[in-house]
Design a protein around this motif. Structure first.
Motif, PDB file in Angstrom:
ATOM      1  N   VAL A  46      13.015   6.741  35.769  1.00 57.61           N
ATOM      2  CA  VAL A  46      11.738   7.003  36.445  1.00 57.61           C
ATOM      3  C   VAL A  46      10.787   5.850  36.140  1.00 57.61           C
ATOM      4  CG1 VAL A  46       9.735   8.531  36.630  1.00 57.61           C
ATOM      5  CG2 VAL A  46      11.992   9.503  36.165  1.00 57.61           C
ATOM      6  N   LYS A  47      10.149   5.334  37.179  1.00 57.34           N
ATOM      7  CA  LYS A  47       9.108   4.322  37.008  1.00 57.34           C
ATOM      8  C   LYS A  47       7.908   4.774  37.823  1.00 57.34           C
ATOM      9  CE  LYS A  47       7.889  -0.467  37.400  1.00 57.34           C
ATOM     10  NZ  LYS A  47       8.024  -1.675  38.167  1.00 57.34           N
ATOM     11  N   VAL A  48       6.786   4.978  37.153  1.00 60.92           N
ATOM     12  CA  VAL A  48       5.577   5.443  37.827  1.00 60.92           C
ATOM     13  C   VAL A  48       4.562   4.304  37.864  1.00 60.92           C
ATOM     14  CG1 VAL A  48       3.726   7.150  37.812  1.00 60.92           C
ATOM     15  CG2 VAL A  48       6.011   7.799  37.027  1.00 60.92           C
ATOM     16  N   ASP A  49       3.991   4.079  39.038  1.00 57.44           N
ATOM     17  CA  ASP A  49       2.965   3.063  39.223  1.00 57.44           C
ATOM     18  C   ASP A  49       1.655   3.772  39.577  1.00 57.44           C
ATOM     19  OD1 ASP A  49       1.216   1.095  40.273  1.00 57.44           O
ATOM     20  OD2 ASP A  49       2.923  -0.168  40.810  1.00 57.44           O
ATOM     21  N   GLY A  50       0.764   3.835  38.592  1.00 62.38           N
ATOM     22  CA  GLY A  50      -0.509   4.523  38.792  1.00 62.38           C
ATOM     23  C   GLY A  50      -1.405   3.838  39.801  1.00 62.38           C
TER      24      GLY A  50
END
Length: 91
Positions: free
Chosen positions: A53-57
């Motif tokens: 999982v990679k989250v980009d705020g």
């Protein structure tokens, strides 16, 4: 006596029979602070079959790699929604 197909399948490693991983990018709402991406990431990592999982705020997205034999994109969007961050698949 085993036929050739059965013998060939038995000779294959189990991983060769598994579906290849899929990756989707979710559009995530309500991420307004520096802690939001962490919460979204943790909610997705709890879904069985998720491997990355990679989250980009800044972009308000979550890129998720998962095993399609164990989960589907709908379970991913449900996980973020249940954590307070509704998400959708891009159209």
């Amino acid at each position: 006596m085993l036929n050739r197909l059965t013998a060939a399948l038995i000779a294959l490693p189990i991983a060769a029979l598994a579906a290849p991983p899929k990756t989707v990018t979710l559009e995530v709402k309500n991420m307004t602070c520096s802690l939001c991406p962490i919460t979204v990431k943790k909610s997705l990592e709890k879904v069985s079959g998720v491997s990355a999982v990679k989250v980009d705020g800044d972009k308000k997205t979550a890129t998720v790699t998962f095993d399609p034999d164990k989960t589907q994109p709908e379970a991913l969007t449900r996980a973020t929604t249940n954590a307070g961050y509704p998400s959708t698949l891009p159209k």
